[in-house]
Design a protein around this motif. Structure first.
Motif, PDB file in Angstrom:
ATOM      1  N   GLY A  82       3.841  13.308  -5.722  1.00 33.04           N
ATOM      2  CA  GLY A  82       3.979  10.937  -5.359  1.00 33.04           C
ATOM      3  C   GLY A  82       2.562  10.232  -5.469  1.00 33.04           C
ATOM      4  N   GLN A  83       2.811   9.005  -5.730  1.00 29.36           N
ATOM      5  CA  GLN A  83       1.069   8.437  -5.676  1.00 29.36           C
ATOM      6  C   GLN A  83       0.623   8.680  -4.533  1.00 29.36           C
ATOM      7  N   VAL A  84      -0.792   9.197  -3.937  1.00 31.08           N
ATOM      8  CA  VAL A  84      -2.210   9.931  -2.464  1.00 31.08           C
ATOM      9  C   VAL A  84      -2.608   8.509  -2.573  1.00 31.08           C
ATOM     10  N   GLN A  85      -1.877   8.542  -1.352  1.00 29.93           N
ATOM     11  CA  GLN A  85      -2.907   7.075  -0.615  1.00 29.93           C
ATOM     12  C   GLN A  85      -4.414   7.748   0.090  1.00 29.93           C
ATOM     13  N   GLY A  86      -5.628   7.331  -0.414  1.00 28.57           N
ATOM     14  CA  GLY A  86      -6.333   7.558  -0.397  1.00 28.57           C
ATOM     15  C   GLY A  86      -7.420   8.119   0.905  1.00 28.57           C
ATOM     16  N   LYS A  87      -6.361   7.537   1.999  1.00 25.65           N
ATOM     17  CA  LYS A  87      -6.830   7.597   3.120  1.00 25.65           C
ATOM     18  C   LYS A  87      -5.590   9.323   3.921  1.00 25.65           C
ATOM     19  N   LYS A  88      -4.910   9.715   3.832  1.00 24.98           N
ATOM     20  CA  LYS A  88      -4.292  10.722   3.506  1.00 24.98           C
ATOM     21  C   LYS A  88      -4.520  11.711   2.717  1.00 24.98           C
TER      22      LYS A  88
END
Ligand code: PLP
Length: 237
Positions: A82-88
């Motif tokens: 899935g799409q990855v959030q930068g902060k995660k």
């Protein structure tokens, strides 16, 4: 949903994969099937483990992290699709063996090893660069014109190993043509990344077309798991 149904669906899909590989003149051993278990309970992952599945795909960080923690030591290879959030990003990297959805330079930077990486962090993560085959940026993936610079960025970032390209066939388009394009982009990319020979493409509805066009990693959910339960709202951490 009974376990018999699950093993039957798994066997049916495995049979379909073997047929498609045979038609394409490809060894079935060149193809990794990632069973996508997003929104599915841990109990279903355990049933699939008993049926011999080892590669699992997840698309939401909190859910994936919880499953990986609960099933640690079970020999699972976790694929984040899935799409990855930068902060995660660093948290996703911690439990994922393969990240299929690298789609922007800021994410590459967030996933890469900082210079001062501790010894335990020195292990790299395998990744695919996701290509967006639609005009809709919300779909995830890098646009084709921005693909080559992003690939360069991955190649020059310590801690990341580029496996190849990932894509989702756009709805309403002929999947075979979409996958042929990904395959061609992959061949072009190998001009700068000779080892990046893998292609993550093909889902429940279109995996045979993907195999015909050279897919090495299929991401298959519902054809194996059955319908997904409605998403549960998880508390944000
Ligand atoms: C959910 C998902 C899949 C699996 O889709 P199915 O149609 O259930 O096989 C594959 N890839 C990605 C990126 C997904 O989010």
């Amino acid at each position: 949903m009974g376990e018999a149904d699950l093993s039957q669906r798994l066997a049916t899909v495995q049979g379909g994969i073997a047929d498609a590989a045979r038609s394409a003149g490809r060894p079935v051993t060149d193809i990794t099937t990632v069973v996508v278990t997003k929104f599915q309970p841990v109990s279903l992952v355990r049933e699939l483990l008993e049926l011999g599945v080892r590669d699992f795909g997840e698309s939401r960080h909190q859910e994936a992290q919880a499953k990986a923690a609960e099933l640690s030591g079970s020999g699972i290879t976790w694929h984040f699709v899935g799409q990855v959030q930068g902060k995660k990003a660093r948290q996703v990297r911690a439990y994922s063996s393969v990240i299929h959805s690298v789609d922007r330079e800021s994410l590459v930077d967030a996933l890469g090893s900082p210079v001062e990486a501790s010894a335990g962090d020195a292990v790299g993560v395998d990744c695919f660069v996701q290509v967006n085959l639609t005009d809709d940026p919300a779909r995830g993936g890098v646009s084709i014109p921005n693909l080559a610079p992003l690939v360069e960025r991955v190649l020059t970032t310590p801690g990341l190993t580029l496996l190849g390209l990932m894509a989702v066939a756009p709805l309403g388009a002929d999947p075979r043509r979409s996958f042929a394009l990904v395959s061609e982009l992959g061949a072009q990319m190998r001009g700068i990344a000779p080892d990046a020979r893998y292609l993550s493409m093909g889902m429940s509805q279109d995996y045979a077309a993907a195999i015909a066009e050279g897919a090495t990693h299929l991401r298959i959910g519902t054809a194996i798991t059955g319908n997904r339960p409605a998403p549960v709202n998880l508390k944000t951490s």
